[in-house]
Design an enzyme around this catalytic site. Structure first.
Site, PDB file in Angstrom:
ATOM      1  N   GLU A  36      49.070   6.115 -37.244  1.00  0.00           N
ATOM      2  CA  GLU A  36      48.523   7.262 -37.954  1.00  0.00           C
ATOM      3  C   GLU A  36      49.471   8.458 -37.865  1.00  0.00           C
ATOM      4  O   GLU A  36      50.130   8.664 -36.853  1.00  0.00           O
ATOM      5  CB  GLU A  36      47.165   7.635 -37.355  1.00  0.00           C
ATOM      6  CG  GLU A  36      46.134   6.546 -37.605  1.00  0.00           C
ATOM      7  CD  GLU A  36      44.763   6.861 -37.029  1.00  0.00           C
ATOM      8  OE1 GLU A  36      43.773   6.546 -37.691  1.00  0.00           O
ATOM      9  OE2 GLU A  36      44.689   7.423 -35.932  1.00  0.00           O
TER      10      GLU A  36
ATOM     11  N   CYS B  34      52.136  15.797 -37.379  1.00  0.00           N
ATOM     12  CA  CYS B  34      51.976  15.185 -36.065  1.00  0.00           C
ATOM     13  C   CYS B  34      52.372  13.711 -36.181  1.00  0.00           C
ATOM     14  O   CYS B  34      51.710  12.925 -36.851  1.00  0.00           O
ATOM     15  CB  CYS B  34      50.524  15.350 -35.631  1.00  0.00           C
ATOM     16  SG  CYS B  34      50.220  14.715 -34.003  1.00  0.00           S
TER      17      CYS B  34
ATOM     18  N   CYS C 123      49.375   2.977 -26.872  1.00  0.00           N
ATOM     19  CA  CYS C 123      50.083   3.612 -25.759  1.00  0.00           C
ATOM     20  C   CYS C 123      49.817   2.798 -24.501  1.00  0.00           C
ATOM     21  O   CYS C 123      48.689   2.361 -24.275  1.00  0.00           O
ATOM     22  CB  CYS C 123      49.593   5.044 -25.559  1.00  0.00           C
ATOM     23  SG  CYS C 123      50.512   5.965 -24.300  1.00  0.00           S
TER      24      CYS C 123
ATOM     25  N   CYS D  33      45.480   7.245 -20.028  1.00  0.00           N
ATOM     26  CA  CYS D  33      44.816   8.502 -19.672  1.00  0.00           C
ATOM     27  C   CYS D  33      43.338   8.342 -20.051  1.00  0.00           C
ATOM     28  O   CYS D  33      43.032   7.875 -21.162  1.00  0.00           O
ATOM     29  CB  CYS D  33      45.443   9.670 -20.416  1.00  0.00           C
ATOM     30  SG  CYS D  33      47.222   9.783 -20.114  1.00  0.00           S
TER      31      CYS D  33
ATOM     32  N   CYS E 178      41.785   9.781 -23.452  1.00  0.00           N
ATOM     33  CA  CYS E 178      42.516   9.612 -24.714  1.00  0.00           C
ATOM     34  C   CYS E 178      42.171   8.301 -25.419  1.00  0.00           C
ATOM     35  O   CYS E 178      42.246   7.227 -24.824  1.00  0.00           O
ATOM     36  CB  CYS E 178      44.014   9.667 -24.430  1.00  0.00           C
ATOM     37  SG  CYS E 178      45.028   9.347 -25.880  1.00  0.00           S
TER      38      CYS E 178
ATOM     39  N   SER F  80      55.978  16.043 -27.090  1.00  0.00           N
ATOM     40  CA  SER F  80      54.960  16.135 -26.045  1.00  0.00           C
ATOM     41  C   SER F  80      55.001  14.886 -25.174  1.00  0.00           C
ATOM     42  O   SER F  80      55.025  13.766 -25.677  1.00  0.00           O
ATOM     43  CB  SER F  80      53.579  16.268 -26.694  1.00  0.00           C
ATOM     44  OG  SER F  80      52.571  16.199 -25.705  1.00  0.00           O
TER      45      SER F  80
ATOM     46  N   SER G 174      51.922  17.422 -21.111  1.00  0.00           N
ATOM     47  CA  SER G 174      50.482  17.237 -20.958  1.00  0.00           C
ATOM     48  C   SER G 174      50.179  17.327 -19.465  1.00  0.00           C
ATOM     49  O   SER G 174      50.244  16.341 -18.755  1.00  0.00           O
ATOM     50  CB  SER G 174      50.071  15.865 -21.498  1.00  0.00           C
ATOM     51  OG  SER G 174      50.258  15.833 -22.887  1.00  0.00           O
TER      52      SER G 174
ATOM     53  N   HIS H 101      47.279  19.060 -17.788  1.00  0.00           N
ATOM     54  CA  HIS H 101      45.849  18.716 -17.699  1.00  0.00           C
ATOM     55  C   HIS H 101      45.160  18.834 -16.351  1.00  0.00           C
ATOM     56  O   HIS H 101      43.937  18.748 -16.275  1.00  0.00           O
ATOM     57  CB  HIS H 101      45.582  17.312 -18.247  1.00  0.00           C
ATOM     58  CG  HIS H 101      46.052  17.102 -19.657  1.00  0.00           C
ATOM     59  ND1 HIS H 101      46.109  18.111 -20.593  1.00  0.00           N
ATOM     60  CD2 HIS H 101      46.503  15.989 -20.287  1.00  0.00           C
ATOM     61  CE1 HIS H 101      46.560  17.624 -21.733  1.00  0.00           C
ATOM     62  NE2 HIS H 101      46.816  16.356 -21.582  1.00  0.00           N
TER      63      HIS H 101
ATOM     64  N   CYS I 297      43.541  15.885 -31.733  1.00  0.00           N
ATOM     65  CA  CYS I 297      44.292  15.416 -30.565  1.00  0.00           C
ATOM     66  C   CYS I 297      43.501  14.388 -29.789  1.00  0.00           C
ATOM     67  O   CYS I 297      42.352  14.612 -29.438  1.00  0.00           O
ATOM     68  CB  CYS I 297      44.515  16.549 -29.570  1.00  0.00           C
ATOM     69  SG  CYS I 297      45.640  17.766 -30.088  1.00  0.00           S
TER      70      CYS I 297
END
Ligand code: SAH
Ligand code: SF4
Length: 383
Positions: free
Chosen positions: A114, A127, A134, A138, A141, A221, A243, A245, A365
Site C-alpha cells: 500500500e 507515504c 514487516c 511491534c 502495529c 522512519s 519510532s 514510543h 499510521c
C-alpha cells in the site's frame, strides 16, 4: 465491433505490462546503459539513450516505449521486445473523505503493498512502503501482524511514486508547486531492513534527472536498527525519524521487540551521531500514545529528559494510537494527549499532535496491511 449479449460492448482491459525482470524503472543510469549494450545498441549511443529513457520515465511519466517520440521506431520496437516501463496492477484505489488516497498495488508474484498520499494545503506527502509486511512485531502495529514478508525491490519502491503521480496527473514533472512534494518512508515495513534497495530507490528519487526531490524532502522512519542508522546518515543523508514510543527499556521492549537487540541508550547514541545533524537538521522522535501504557505526565517529562541528556536537536511527533481490527490498545482521551503535548512544548521541544488522516480507508499510521493477506485469512476462517 462485435456486440456481446445484453448489448455490452467488449472492453479492452488495461494491459499491465509490468514485469520486474524486464522493467527499466528503478535502475541507475549506468545500469540502463548496460542493459542497452546487452541488446546490441552501439556502445557510444548507450549513455545518451539511457538519458533519454530516464527523461521519459521520470520527467514525462511514460508508461510505454511508444510514447518516446525522440527515439526511432526501430529502436522503440527493439526496446519493447526486451524491456518494460509499464505499471503493476492497481487492485484498489481509495479516496478518504478528507482527501487522503490509498493505492494497493499487486506485483507479478501476487504480493501487494500500500502507498498513501496525504494532501495538505500547498503540498502533499507520499507515504511509501519498503517491504511487504514487516518482520518486526511491534504490538500496536497492524503491518507487524502480516504473515507474509519480503523486501521490495528498488523498482517496486520507485514504482509507488510513479503510480501516485499517474493518478494525481502530475506529468510532466512541474518545476514547482508539486503535489507529491515530500516523501516519508513510513508505509509498510522497516526500511533499514531493506537498506540496499531503499538506498538505490532514494538515489533515483534524489537525482536531478530522476524524480528530483531534495534529500531534505525525504524522511526515513525506523524502529531503531542502530547499525544501519549510521549508514543511513552517511549514504543517504535523508531526514531521520525514530519510532521511539517509550522512554524506558522495560516498556519499549514490551511494545517493540527490537528494543531487546538495540536498547534505548544505543539508539539515542546513534541519533546523536547521525550525520544529518551536522547540517543543522533535527531528528524527529515519533511517539505513539497508548492509553495507560506510555501516556503519563512522568513519561512526557522523561521524554524531554532523554532528549536533553543526549543533547539531540529534536522535535517530537505525537501519534495517538490508531485502532485496527483486533488491536489490544486504546487511544488516550483528547485532554490526556493535549496535556502530554503541553508538557513537552513548555520545556522547549516542539511536540505537535499528528492529526489522523484517512482513517475511514484504513490509511492512517500503523493501519496498513495488504488486502490479499486479509482475503487469505478470511478464506481460511470460512473453510
Ligand atoms: N517500520 C518503520 C516505518 C513504519 S512508520 C517504523 O516503525 O518506524 C509507521 C509509523 O506509525 C511508526 O512510527 C509506527 O510506530 C507508527 N504506528 C504503527 N502502528 C500504529 C498505530 N496503530 N497507531 C499509530 N501509529 C502507529
Ligand atoms: Fe514494523 Fe514499523 Fe510496524 Fe514495528 S511499527 S511492526 S517496525 S512497520
Amino acid at each position: 465491433m462485435k456486440t456481446l449479449p445484453l448489448g455490452l460492448e467488449p472492453v479492452v482491459a488495461p494491459r499491465h505490462t509490468f514485469d520486474e525482470n524486464r522493467s527499466l524503472i528503478g535502475l541507475s543510469h549506468a545500469e540502463v546503459a548496460e542493459k542497452l549494450k546487452e541488446i546490441g545498441v552501439p556502445e557510444k549511443q548507450c549513455r545518451m539513450r539511457a538519458q533519454q529513457i530516464w527523461h521519459w520515465i521520470y520527467f514525462r511519466g511514460a508508461k510505454s516505449f511508444d510514447e518516446m517520440s525522440n527515439i526511432s521506431k526501430d529502436m522503440r520496437a527493439k526496446l519493447n521486445q526486451h524491456f518494460d516501463v509499464g505499471r503493476p496492477e492497481i487492485t484498489e484505489a481509495l479516496i478518504s473523505t478528507d482527501g487522503t488516497r490509498k493505492w494497493l498495488m499487486k506485483f507479478p508474484d501476487g504480493q501487494e503493498v500500500e502507498t498513501v498520499f496525504i494532501p495538505e494545503e500547498d503540498r502533499g506527502t507520499l507515504c511509501v512502503s519498503s517491504q511487504v509486511g514487516c518482520t518486526l512485531t511491534c504490538t500496536f502495529c497492524h503491518t507487524g501482524t502480516q504473515r507474509l514478508v519480503r523486501n521490495l525491490t528498488a523498482t517496486e519502491i520507485v514504482m509507488q511514486l510513479l503510480v501516485a503521480r499517474d493518478y494525481l496527473n502530475e506529468w510532466p514533472s512541474p518545476s514547482e508547486g508539486r503535489l507529491v512534494s515530500t516523501i516519508v518512508l513510513m508505509g509498510m515495513g522497516e526500511p533499514l531492513y531493506n537498506f540496499e534497495n531503499v538506498k538505490k530507490a532514494m538515489h533515483i528519487v534524489m537525482d536531478d534527472n530522476g524524480i528530483n526531490l531534495s534529500r531534505r524532502r525525504i524522511t526515513l522512519s525506523t524502529s531503531g536498527v542502530v547499525p544501519e542508522i549510521y549508514r543511513c546518515g552517511e549514504e543517504m543523508g535523508v531526514n531521520l525519524a525514530i519510532s521511539l514510543h517509550a522512554v524506558n527499556d522495560e516498556t519499549r521492549t514490551k511494545i517493540m521487540p527490537i528494543n531487546n537487540k538495540y536498547p534505548i541508550d544505543e539508539l539515542m547514541t546513534a541519533c546523536k551521531n547521525y550525520a544529518g545533524i551536522k547540517n543543522s537538521r533535527k531528528i524527529t522522535f515519533e511517539y505513539i500514545l497508548l492509553k495507560d501504557v506510555n501516556d503519563s505526565d512522568e513519561d512526557a517529562l522523561n521524554l524531554v529528559k532523554l532528549i536533553k541528556d543526549y543533547k539531540i536537536p529534536a522535535k517530537v511527533n505525537l501519534i495517538p494510537f490508531n485502532p485496527w481490527p483486533g488491536s489490544n490498545y486504546e487511544r488516550p482521551s483528547k485532554s490526556r494527549v493535549a496535556k502530554f503535548s503541553d508538557l513537552i512544548f513548555s520545556r522547549g521541544i516542539s511536540a505537535p499532535i499528528r492529526t489522523t488522516r484517512g482513517e475511514d480507508i484504513l490509511a492512517a499510521c500503523g493501519q496498513l496491511k495488504s488486502e490479499s493477506e486479509k482475503a487469505r485469512k478470511k478464506l481460511k476462517t470460512t473453510h
